[in-house]
Scaffold this motif. Structure first.
Motif, PDB file in Angstrom:
ATOM      1  N   LYS A  20      -1.044 -16.329   3.337  1.00  0.00           N
ATOM      2  CA  LYS A  20      -0.578 -16.303   4.893  1.00  0.00           C
ATOM      3  C   LYS A  20       0.325 -17.441   5.011  1.00  0.00           C
ATOM      4  O   LYS A  20       1.542 -17.316   5.676  1.00  0.00           O
ATOM      5  CB  LYS A  20      -1.829 -16.564   5.528  1.00  0.00           C
ATOM      6  CG  LYS A  20      -2.445 -15.274   5.756  1.00  0.00           C
ATOM      7  CD  LYS A  20      -3.645 -15.559   6.846  1.00  0.00           C
ATOM      8  CE  LYS A  20      -4.750 -14.249   6.915  1.00  0.00           C
ATOM      9  NZ  LYS A  20      -3.785 -13.324   7.778  1.00  0.00           N
ATOM     10  N   ALA A  21       0.070 -18.894   4.406  1.00  0.00           N
ATOM     11  CA  ALA A  21       1.021 -19.968   4.371  1.00  0.00           C
ATOM     12  C   ALA A  21       2.330 -19.745   3.696  1.00  0.00           C
ATOM     13  O   ALA A  21       3.584 -20.083   4.546  1.00  0.00           O
ATOM     14  CB  ALA A  21       0.293 -21.003   4.156  1.00  0.00           C
ATOM     15  N   PHE A  22       2.309 -18.909   2.572  1.00  0.00           N
ATOM     16  CA  PHE A  22       3.794 -18.698   2.004  1.00  0.00           C
ATOM     17  C   PHE A  22       4.720 -17.993   2.526  1.00  0.00           C
ATOM     18  O   PHE A  22       5.598 -18.085   2.916  1.00  0.00           O
ATOM     19  CB  PHE A  22       3.306 -18.143   0.671  1.00  0.00           C
ATOM     20  CG  PHE A  22       4.478 -17.955  -0.216  1.00  0.00           C
ATOM     21  CD1 PHE A  22       5.365 -18.716  -0.577  1.00  0.00           C
ATOM     22  CD2 PHE A  22       4.548 -16.362  -0.960  1.00  0.00           C
ATOM     23  CE1 PHE A  22       6.402 -18.402  -1.290  1.00  0.00           C
ATOM     24  CE2 PHE A  22       5.666 -16.252  -1.658  1.00  0.00           C
ATOM     25  CZ  PHE A  22       6.456 -17.171  -2.032  1.00  0.00           C
ATOM     26  N   PHE A  23       3.952 -16.737   3.246  1.00  0.00           N
ATOM     27  CA  PHE A  23       4.836 -15.697   3.871  1.00  0.00           C
ATOM     28  C   PHE A  23       5.159 -16.235   5.203  1.00  0.00           C
ATOM     29  O   PHE A  23       6.218 -15.910   5.851  1.00  0.00           O
ATOM     30  CB  PHE A  23       4.051 -14.398   3.904  1.00  0.00           C
ATOM     31  CG  PHE A  23       4.118 -13.593   2.556  1.00  0.00           C
ATOM     32  CD1 PHE A  23       5.273 -13.121   2.425  1.00  0.00           C
ATOM     33  CD2 PHE A  23       2.867 -13.564   1.817  1.00  0.00           C
ATOM     34  CE1 PHE A  23       5.354 -12.187   1.077  1.00  0.00           C
ATOM     35  CE2 PHE A  23       2.906 -12.746   0.699  1.00  0.00           C
ATOM     36  CZ  PHE A  23       4.059 -12.179   0.482  1.00  0.00           C
ATOM     37  N   GLN A  65      11.569 -10.527   7.271  1.00  0.00           N
ATOM     38  CA  GLN A  65      11.817 -10.304   8.648  1.00  0.00           C
ATOM     39  C   GLN A  65      10.183  -9.989   9.178  1.00  0.00           C
ATOM     40  O   GLN A  65      10.034 -10.088  10.464  1.00  0.00           O
ATOM     41  CB  GLN A  65      12.706  -9.092   9.067  1.00  0.00           C
ATOM     42  CG  GLN A  65      14.193  -9.437   8.352  1.00  0.00           C
ATOM     43  CD  GLN A  65      14.508 -10.979   9.113  1.00  0.00           C
ATOM     44  OE1 GLN A  65      14.532 -10.823  10.328  1.00  0.00           O
ATOM     45  NE2 GLN A  65      15.142 -11.623   8.469  1.00  0.00           N
ATOM     46  N   ASN A  66       9.498  -9.733   8.402  1.00  0.00           N
ATOM     47  CA  ASN A  66       8.222  -8.915   8.613  1.00  0.00           C
ATOM     48  C   ASN A  66       7.122  -9.567   7.785  1.00  0.00           C
ATOM     49  O   ASN A  66       7.255  -9.908   6.401  1.00  0.00           O
ATOM     50  CB  ASN A  66       7.933  -7.427   8.813  1.00  0.00           C
ATOM     51  CG  ASN A  66       9.118  -6.796   9.566  1.00  0.00           C
ATOM     52  OD1 ASN A  66       8.933  -6.831  10.888  1.00  0.00           O
ATOM     53  ND2 ASN A  66       9.727  -5.883   8.779  1.00  0.00           N
ATOM     54  N   ASP A  67       6.043  -9.861   8.485  1.00  0.00           N
ATOM     55  CA  ASP A  67       4.773 -10.776   7.627  1.00  0.00           C
ATOM     56  C   ASP A  67       3.934  -9.774   7.194  1.00  0.00           C
ATOM     57  O   ASP A  67       3.204  -9.076   7.932  1.00  0.00           O
ATOM     58  CB  ASP A  67       4.339 -11.717   8.556  1.00  0.00           C
ATOM     59  CG  ASP A  67       3.124 -12.479   7.900  1.00  0.00           C
ATOM     60  OD1 ASP A  67       2.976 -12.454   6.572  1.00  0.00           O
ATOM     61  OD2 ASP A  67       2.506 -13.426   8.574  1.00  0.00           O
ATOM     62  N   PRO A  68       3.826  -9.679   5.733  1.00  0.00           N
ATOM     63  CA  PRO A  68       2.969  -8.704   5.316  1.00  0.00           C
ATOM     64  C   PRO A  68       1.413  -8.858   5.560  1.00  0.00           C
ATOM     65  O   PRO A  68       0.548  -8.203   5.351  1.00  0.00           O
ATOM     66  CB  PRO A  68       3.400  -8.513   3.798  1.00  0.00           C
ATOM     67  CG  PRO A  68       4.049  -9.820   3.462  1.00  0.00           C
ATOM     68  CD  PRO A  68       4.556 -10.089   4.916  1.00  0.00           C
ATOM     69  N   MET A  69       1.022 -10.127   5.767  1.00  0.00           N
ATOM     70  CA  MET A  69      -0.178 -10.715   5.916  1.00  0.00           C
ATOM     71  C   MET A  69      -0.674 -10.622   7.340  1.00  0.00           C
ATOM     72  O   MET A  69      -1.865 -10.825   7.415  1.00  0.00           O
ATOM     73  CB  MET A  69      -0.182 -12.390   5.530  1.00  0.00           C
ATOM     74  CG  MET A  69       0.319 -12.670   4.461  1.00  0.00           C
ATOM     75  SD  MET A  69      -0.619 -11.743   2.814  1.00  0.00           S
ATOM     76  CE  MET A  69      -2.054 -12.465   3.232  1.00  0.00           C
ATOM     77  N   GLU A  70       0.134  -9.984   8.157  1.00  0.00           N
ATOM     78  CA  GLU A  70      -0.299 -10.019   9.585  1.00  0.00           C
ATOM     79  C   GLU A  70      -1.546  -9.197   9.830  1.00  0.00           C
ATOM     80  O   GLU A  70      -2.236  -9.652  10.639  1.00  0.00           O
ATOM     81  CB  GLU A  70       0.802  -9.406  10.545  1.00  0.00           C
ATOM     82  CG  GLU A  70       0.736  -9.628  11.976  1.00  0.00           C
ATOM     83  CD  GLU A  70       1.908  -9.410  12.994  1.00  0.00           C
ATOM     84  OE1 GLU A  70       1.880  -9.503  13.998  1.00  0.00           O
ATOM     85  OE2 GLU A  70       2.888  -8.707  12.149  1.00  0.00           O
TER      86      GLU A  70
END
Length: 299
Positions: free
Chosen positions: A81-84, A94-99
């Motif tokens: 999460k921190a990395f993304f 542009q989009n966070d896969p961890m969201e």
């Protein structure tokens, strides 16, 4: 993989922007390595900008099948999460896969704690006639007497000792400073170690201010403290599984059982959230039974 430049930037971000210790930075980078290992196992080299939540969930399932513990999965997810988040800040993605990715629910397992008699036995098992004996006694007293993390102990400096007012300045997670009271017994042992033992050690350049040194004159490593605790547990025949954190846990639990305010304990432990401190509020069943018997009108 083409990730190395991003990982290098993330490392700088953690150090400079978030002021994390080297140990914490390494932990974050290891979390990313686990995701890389997953893709290597699949013989894939994905584009970071194309990774989606479904890919992360597949990675978690893969980790679960390999037997990765839920607490480790939670740690890895936090690191990712921190990395993304960093990649979003830098406009790399542009989009966070961890969201939409949630960590597995954990059951809180309370670590073993020691009573005061067991702590005294650990200290008594140290041979004070050996050169490192007085240092080791001081280490146990400071760990238990101040509730320090093992990394805080190894980084403790002479310039951060204030014996006149019985306080020490501790550098905690994220380089956050806090003042922690230190008791008379710990201060006495520190004084003996510093003035009668440490003065005879040839100190390695750059280590002059660190309190606890090894026989080569360099600051003690975290693993040295773990090994010390383990050897003392064996010497006393202690059946509990203990580590330096056990002494921190015992410090907090004994304070709370003695009636200390939870907020005060939070401050001394250096917890940013009171929720973290609440794990130390377990009290043995006999004590709870005694409280019920004494104060409940129906008992």
């Amino acid at each position: 993989m083409l990730w190395q430049s991003y990982i290098k930037g993330f490392k700088a971000y953690l150090k400079l922007e978030r002021s994390l210790s080297d140990h914490s930075v390494d932990a974050y980078l290891n979390d990313i390595k686990k995701l890389i290992q997953y893709y290597q196992a699949l013989n894939q080299e994905p584009d970071l900008t194309e990774i989606k939540a479904a890919d992360i969930k597949s990675f978690i399932s893969w980790s679960n099948e390999l037997g990765m513990h839920a607490s480790t999965q939670t740690r890895v997810i936090s690191g990712l999460k921190a990395f993304f988040t960093y990649l979003l800040i830098e406009d790399i993605i542009q989009n966070d896969p961890m969201e939409l990715v949630e960590a597995p629910k954990l059951t809180r397992k309370l670590p073993d704690m020691l009573n005061i008699y067991e702590i005294n036995e650990l200290i008594a098992a140290i041979d004070a006639s050996k050169p490192e004996g007085m240092r080791n006694k001081a280490i146990i007293e400071v760990l238990y007497g101040c509730g320090l993390r093992v990394s805080e102990l190894t980084e403790l400096k002479i310039s951060n000792l204030f014996p006149q007012i019985e306080f020490i300045k501790v550098i905690g997670k994220g380089n956050k400073e806090r003042l922690v009271p230190i008791g008379g017994v710990a201060l006495k042992l520190l004084d003996i170690y510093l003035n009668e033992v440490r003065v005879h050690v040839k100190i390695k350049k750059g280590n002059e201010d660190f309190i606890f040194l090894n026989r080569f004159g360099a600051k003690l490593s975290r693993i040295s403290i773990f090994n010390l605790i383990k050897s003392l547990a064996i010497a006393t025949g202690l059946k509990k599984t203990i580590s330096p954190h056990t002494l921190r846990h015992s410090f907090a639990t004994h304070l709370i059982e003695g009636g200390a305010d939870l907020r005060a304990v939070q401050e001394m432990l250096g917890h940013s959230s009171i929720t973290t401190t609440e794990i130390y509020t377990h009290i043995d069943r006999d004590y709870l039974r005694e409280v019920i018997t004494q104060f409940h009108p129906r008992s």
